[in-house]
Design a protein around this motif. Structure first.
Motif, PDB file in Angstrom:
ATOM      1  N   ASN A 514       0.807  -1.219   0.000  1.00  0.00           N
ATOM      2  CA  ASN A 514       0.000   0.000   0.000  1.00  0.00           C
ATOM      3  C   ASN A 514       0.845   1.276   0.000  1.00  0.00           C
ATOM      4  OD1 ASN A 514      -2.479  -1.469   0.087  1.00  0.00           O
ATOM      5  ND2 ASN A 514      -2.112  -1.810   2.273  1.00  0.00           N
ATOM      6  N   GLY A 515       2.136   1.146  -0.313  1.00  0.00           N
ATOM      7  CA  GLY A 515       2.967   2.332  -0.444  1.00  0.00           C
ATOM      8  C   GLY A 515       2.519   3.203  -1.615  1.00  0.00           C
ATOM      9  N   ILE A 516       2.641   4.513  -1.448  1.00  0.00           N
ATOM     10  CA  ILE A 516       2.123   5.473  -2.423  1.00  0.00           C
ATOM     11  C   ILE A 516       3.275   6.296  -3.008  1.00  0.00           C
ATOM     12  CG2 ILE A 516       0.664   7.530  -2.740  1.00  0.00           C
ATOM     13  CD1 ILE A 516      -1.126   6.435  -0.509  1.00  0.00           C
ATOM     14  N   ILE A 517       3.256   6.457  -4.310  1.00  0.00           N
ATOM     15  CA  ILE A 517       4.154   7.382  -4.999  1.00  0.00           C
ATOM     16  C   ILE A 517       3.318   8.571  -5.464  1.00  0.00           C
ATOM     17  CG2 ILE A 517       5.862   7.685  -6.821  1.00  0.00           C
ATOM     18  CD1 ILE A 517       5.961   4.653  -7.093  1.00  0.00           C
ATOM     19  N   THR A 518       3.736   9.781  -5.126  1.00  0.00           N
ATOM     20  CA  THR A 518       3.042  10.991  -5.553  1.00  0.00           C
ATOM     21  C   THR A 518       3.913  11.765  -6.525  1.00  0.00           C
ATOM     22  OG1 THR A 518       1.790  11.180  -3.488  1.00  0.00           O
ATOM     23  CG2 THR A 518       2.015  13.171  -4.813  1.00  0.00           C
ATOM     24  N   PHE A 519       3.345  12.085  -7.675  1.00  0.00           N
ATOM     25  CA  PHE A 519       4.024  12.884  -8.694  1.00  0.00           C
ATOM     26  C   PHE A 519       3.377  14.265  -8.753  1.00  0.00           C
ATOM     27  CE2 PHE A 519       4.402   8.502  -9.979  1.00  0.00           C
ATOM     28  CZ  PHE A 519       5.631   8.377 -10.604  1.00  0.00           C
ATOM     29  N   GLN A 520       4.206  15.291  -8.733  1.00  0.00           N
ATOM     30  CA  GLN A 520       3.772  16.635  -9.099  1.00  0.00           C
ATOM     31  C   GLN A 520       4.464  16.919 -10.429  1.00  0.00           C
ATOM     32  OE1 GLN A 520       1.518  18.061  -7.326  1.00  0.00           O
ATOM     33  NE2 GLN A 520       1.640  17.005  -5.361  1.00  0.00           N
ATOM     34  N   ARG A 521       3.721  16.747 -11.515  1.00  0.00           N
ATOM     35  CA  ARG A 521       4.295  16.808 -12.861  1.00  0.00           C
ATOM     36  C   ARG A 521       4.061  18.191 -13.451  1.00  0.00           C
ATOM     37  NH1 ARG A 521       7.016  17.046 -17.099  1.00  0.00           N
ATOM     38  NH2 ARG A 521       6.759  15.593 -18.829  1.00  0.00           N
ATOM     39  N   SER A 522       5.156  18.848 -13.809  1.00  0.00           N
ATOM     40  CA  SER A 522       5.085  20.200 -14.339  1.00  0.00           C
ATOM     41  C   SER A 522       4.228  20.271 -15.588  1.00  0.00           C
ATOM     42  CB  SER A 522       6.498  20.690 -14.676  1.00  0.00           C
ATOM     43  OG  SER A 522       6.448  21.877 -15.451  1.00  0.00           O
ATOM     44  N   GLY A 523       3.505  21.378 -15.704  1.00  0.00           N
ATOM     45  CA  GLY A 523       2.877  21.698 -16.978  1.00  0.00           C
ATOM     46  C   GLY A 523       3.916  22.219 -17.957  1.00  0.00           C
ATOM     47  N   GLY A 524       3.480  22.520 -19.171  1.00  0.00           N
ATOM     48  CA  GLY A 524       4.391  22.964 -20.216  1.00  0.00           C
ATOM     49  C   GLY A 524       4.754  24.430 -20.102  1.00  0.00           C
ATOM     50  N   GLY A 525       5.767  24.835 -20.875  1.00  0.00           N
ATOM     51  CA  GLY A 525       6.173  26.226 -20.914  1.00  0.00           C
ATOM     52  C   GLY A 525       5.201  27.067 -21.723  1.00  0.00           C
ATOM     53  N   GLY A 526       5.199  28.358 -21.454  1.00  0.00           N
ATOM     54  CA  GLY A 526       4.321  29.274 -22.171  1.00  0.00           C
ATOM     55  C   GLY A 526       4.977  29.835 -23.421  1.00  0.00           C
ATOM     56  N   TRP A 527       4.173  30.513 -24.248  1.00  0.00           N
ATOM     57  CA  TRP A 527       4.672  31.194 -25.454  1.00  0.00           C
ATOM     58  C   TRP A 527       4.184  32.636 -25.396  1.00  0.00           C
ATOM     59  CZ3 TRP A 527       3.997  34.388 -29.407  1.00  0.00           C
ATOM     60  CH2 TRP A 527       4.863  34.329 -30.498  1.00  0.00           C
ATOM     61  N   GLY A 528       5.138  33.573 -25.484  1.00  0.00           N
ATOM     62  CA  GLY A 528       4.789  34.986 -25.470  1.00  0.00           C
ATOM     63  C   GLY A 528       4.553  35.510 -24.070  1.00  0.00           C
ATOM     64  N   SER A 529       4.539  36.818 -23.937  1.00  0.00           N
ATOM     65  CA  SER A 529       4.415  37.443 -22.627  1.00  0.00           C
ATOM     66  C   SER A 529       3.059  37.148 -21.993  1.00  0.00           C
ATOM     67  CB  SER A 529       4.576  38.960 -22.749  1.00  0.00           C
ATOM     68  OG  SER A 529       4.247  39.603 -21.526  1.00  0.00           O
ATOM     69  N   PRO A 530       3.043  36.744 -20.724  1.00  0.00           N
ATOM     70  CA  PRO A 530       1.766  36.512 -20.033  1.00  0.00           C
ATOM     71  C   PRO A 530       0.903  37.767 -19.960  1.00  0.00           C
ATOM     72  CG  PRO A 530       3.592  35.548 -18.799  1.00  0.00           C
ATOM     73  CD  PRO A 530       4.203  36.369 -19.884  1.00  0.00           C
ATOM     74  N   LEU A 531       1.541  38.939 -20.018  1.00  0.00           N
ATOM     75  CA  LEU A 531       0.781  40.188 -19.941  1.00  0.00           C
ATOM     76  C   LEU A 531      -0.006  40.459 -21.218  1.00  0.00           C
ATOM     77  CD1 LEU A 531       3.345  42.523 -18.117  1.00  0.00           C
ATOM     78  CD2 LEU A 531       1.455  41.206 -17.137  1.00  0.00           C
ATOM     79  N   ASP A 532       0.266  39.662 -22.258  1.00  0.00           N
ATOM     80  CA  ASP A 532      -0.471  39.807 -23.511  1.00  0.00           C
ATOM     81  C   ASP A 532      -1.585  38.774 -23.654  1.00  0.00           C
ATOM     82  OD1 ASP A 532       1.088  41.955 -24.365  1.00  0.00           O
ATOM     83  OD2 ASP A 532       2.580  40.646 -25.300  1.00  0.00           O
ATOM     84  N   ARG A 533      -1.773  37.939 -22.668  1.00  0.00           N
ATOM     85  CA  ARG A 533      -2.838  36.932 -22.763  1.00  0.00           C
ATOM     86  C   ARG A 533      -4.192  37.614 -22.634  1.00  0.00           C
ATOM     87  NH1 ARG A 533      -3.618  31.633 -22.897  1.00  0.00           N
ATOM     88  NH2 ARG A 533      -5.292  30.602 -21.714  1.00  0.00           N
ATOM     89  N   ASP A 534      -5.136  37.153 -23.427  1.00  0.00           N
ATOM     90  CA  ASP A 534      -6.494  37.675 -23.387  1.00  0.00           C
ATOM     91  C   ASP A 534      -7.047  37.508 -21.971  1.00  0.00           C
ATOM     92  OD1 ASP A 534      -9.154  38.268 -23.635  1.00  0.00           O
ATOM     93  OD2 ASP A 534      -9.531  36.923 -25.331  1.00  0.00           O
ATOM     94  N   PRO A 535      -7.454  38.609 -21.317  1.00  0.00           N
ATOM     95  CA  PRO A 535      -7.972  38.495 -19.948  1.00  0.00           C
ATOM     96  C   PRO A 535      -9.156  37.531 -19.842  1.00  0.00           C
ATOM     97  CG  PRO A 535      -7.507  40.788 -20.471  1.00  0.00           C
ATOM     98  CD  PRO A 535      -7.359  40.022 -21.744  1.00  0.00           C
ATOM     99  N   GLU A 536      -9.980  37.457 -20.889  1.00  0.00           N
ATOM    100  CA  GLU A 536     -11.102  36.516 -20.849  1.00  0.00           C
ATOM    101  C   GLU A 536     -10.608  35.071 -20.813  1.00  0.00           C
ATOM    102  OE1 GLU A 536     -14.230  37.005 -20.472  1.00  0.00           O
ATOM    103  OE2 GLU A 536     -14.372  39.183 -20.682  1.00  0.00           O
ATOM    104  N   ALA A 537      -9.487  34.799 -21.498  1.00  0.00           N
ATOM    105  CA  ALA A 537      -8.914  33.447 -21.455  1.00  0.00           C
ATOM    106  C   ALA A 537      -8.409  33.133 -20.053  1.00  0.00           C
ATOM    107  CB  ALA A 537      -7.786  33.318 -22.470  1.00  0.00           C
TER     108      ALA A 537
END
Length: 588
Positions: A514-537
């Motif tokens: 019953n031993g447990i392995i926990t993964f925290q798996r990174s999401g992917g990298g972004g493209w372009g400045s986050p400040l340019d993302r559509d606020p609605e998105a």
């Protein structure tokens, strides 16, 4: 003119037929194999080659494990070199040696020659990741490996069948050096069966159109692919572009291993030079030349239109230099067991970071820094099992121009399929307790990476686990101003006495029932400045649980407020004012 059109039509017919044959080969492997790595995860690639002079050419390939895409080319070439004057109808060839066109020794390549007019003309091939490869450790990944022999069984070019007769002594030698003999023979038979089905289909094609016309059609299709790829490269500005990235460590004390790529665009020609990469290391991350070339081509192919047929034409405009004795082209007997993940990920990443300087709207999506953790034990009847814990590797797909990251696997593993939870729990003594997106665990950008995941896998019986961390200090990179992904994390024996947050690696760590392995798996990298993302998105991401309210403010400069009805709303005016201040401070 009519004759020219007939040739074009025939090229499409022959090319489409061979593509269909490769896809049928893939279906045969899935439906007849024994190992969950094959019939559930689809960790294999099928393709068809022809003989052109003294070397082979990739003619067609079914969607599969993309990191196999071009490494299989080198393996087929080595087999052709070994048996060029000793090929006969009914022969079945096998190789896995990283220094004979392999990538790591867990990837085995099966090839059968198809004869026409008493000459070998086409070569169906299957390249598959095997569940075990003999050697010191179950599963074949040995973080303590000091040389190629400690990676597992080396198989140079050999014949499994000769003139249609099974070489039982060779089979017994291979089976006797594998912990999963109860899977292995069935998996080899599935690979061989796929090649034999392809042989029947190819014979029909050759009998219908004739060898000369089929060869001419193949030449035309390869030329078409090359023309399309050259048009893409030719649209990029001439110049020399350099980038580098780093692997965290080699699992034996060496840290921050450099992969440097210098990409030169000259007209429609592309040259990739890895000079400046770190010398080969003691640990098992060294990438043999075939693996390095494959990851470089994968990076280039992601920058081209997806409707271009995959064949030799992709490779003709591209040349690769990798200095001997470096981590991207080691000398024998350097170990290579982990090269398809590390430093393979860094090879593709460095090439894409360089291409981002001349083709920014074409790059992105690559991410493959896997926190690999595999477990092994015994079934109740004493047979061994090896579980690669596939669910822990999902995530990591980065963004590209015009699109957020998507899917559960990064593009270098596009053809790999997430196994079903029910079948995994049936085939192994385990339970998948959790497999879900994690909030604020991806690279932000104008287009963000696919969300990261939290995964909990419980092994019901006593087991042992080895963990190989990656992407902790040198995380998944963003492109063109996009944010990097967060750090991966693995905890073994989670929630129990002796729980360990793995810093770099652990070897054969005992886990109680019953031993447990926990993964925290990174999401992917972004493209372009986050400040340019559509606020609605950004608001949609908050509503979907991908981004928190605090994360929207911190990473995107977007102000989201509760709407009083249990939901969220965008404060557009406050967001615009806040972003203006942030952009002004960046300019200063």
């Amino acid at each position: 003119m009519a004759n020219d059109w007939n040739k074009r039509i025939l090229s499409q017919v022959v090319g489409g037929t061979l593509d269909s044959v490769a896809q049928e080969m893939s279906a045969v492997v899935t439906r007849t194999s024994r190992s969950p790595l094959f019939n559930e995860a689809h960790d294999y690639t099928t393709g068809i080659f022809d003989l052109h002079g003294n070397k082979s050419r990739l003619v067609a390939q079914a969607p599969g494990c993309t990191l196999h895409l071009y490494a299989v080319v080198s393996a087929v070439d080595r087999l052709v070199e070994a048996f060029r004057y000793d090929l006969h109808p009914g022969d079945v060839l096998l190789v896995n040696d990283p220094y004979y066109g392999g990538s790591h020794s867990l990837d085995w390549t099966i090839v059968t020659p198809v004869f026409h007019g008493r000459k070998p003309v086409l070569l169906p091939a299957v390249r598959s990741h095997m569940g075990d490869n003999g050697g010191p450790v179950a599963g074949g990944y040995n973080p303590r490996s000091r040389d190629i022999w400690q990676d597992g069984l080396r198989i140079p070019p050999i014949k499994l069948y000769e003139r249609g007769e099974k070489r039982r002594d060779v089979f017994e030698m291979i089976l006797g050096n594998n912990r999963l003999e109860h899977w292995l023979e069935g998996d080899l038979d599935a690979m061989i069966g796929a090649c034999r089905v392809a042989e029947e289909r190819i014979r029909t094609l050759l009998e219908r159109y004739g060898g000369d016309q089929v060869r001419e059609a193949i030449d035309s299709r390869i030329a078409y692919t090359e023309r399309r790829v050259r048009e893409e490269i030719g649209s990029w500005p001439d110049g020399t572009y350099t980038a580098e990235t780093f692997a965290d460590h080699d699992f034996q004390g060496r840290r921050d291993i450099r992969v440097k790529a210098t990409v030169t665009v000259k007209g429609s020609d592309l040259h990739i030079d890895f000079t400046g990469s770190s010398p080969q290391v003691s640990g098992f991350i060294n990438s043999p030349l075939s693996n390095t070339t494959s990851f470089a081509f994968v990076a280039v192919s992601t920058c081209c239109d997806e409707d271009i047929p995959i064949n030799e034409g992709y490779m003709n405009p591209v040349t690769v230099t990798a200095p001997l004795g470096t981590v991207v082209n080691p000398k024998l007997p350097a170990p290579c067991g982990h090269a398809t993940a590390c430093v393979g990920a860094e090879i593709a990443e460095a090439v894409l970071l360089a291409l981002a300087q001349c083709a920014p709207e074409r790059v992105g999506v690559n991410a493959h820094k896997l926190p690999l953790a595999y477990s092994h034990g015994e079934y109740e009847d004493g047979r061994p099992w090896v579980n690669l814990n596939f669910f822990g590797y999902t995530g990591g797909a980065g963004a590209a121009y015009g699109t957020d990251g998507w899917g559960l696997y990064p593009p270098v593993m596009t053809g790999v399929i997430l196994p079903s939870i029910e079948m995994t729990e049936y085939q192994y003594p385990c339970r998948i307790l959790k497999h879900e997106y994690r909030e604020d665990y991806t690279g932000p950008g104008k287009w963000r990476g696919a969300p990261g995941l939290e995964v909990k896998i419980q092994h019901l019986a006593e087991s042992r686990t080895s963990v190989m961390m990656a992407g902790v200090r040198n995380t998944i990179r963003g492109f063109c101003g996009g944010g990097n992904g967060p750090a991966n994390q693995v905890v073994i024996n989670d929630g129990q006495p002796g729980a360990m947050d793995v810093p770099e690696t652990v070897f054969d760590y005992p886990m109680p029932p019953n031993g447990i392995i926990t993964f925290q798996r990174s999401g992917g990298g972004g493209w372009g400045s986050p400040l340019d993302r559509d606020p609605e998105a950004v608001l949609d991401d908050v509503r979907n649980g991908y981004v928190s309210v605090d994360g929207a403010f911190r990473d995107y400069g977007v102000i989201v407020r509760e709407d009083g009805k249990g939901g969220y709303r965008l404060d557009a005016d406050a967001t615009e004012a806040h972003r203006s201040r942030l952009k002004e401070s960046k300019r200063k």
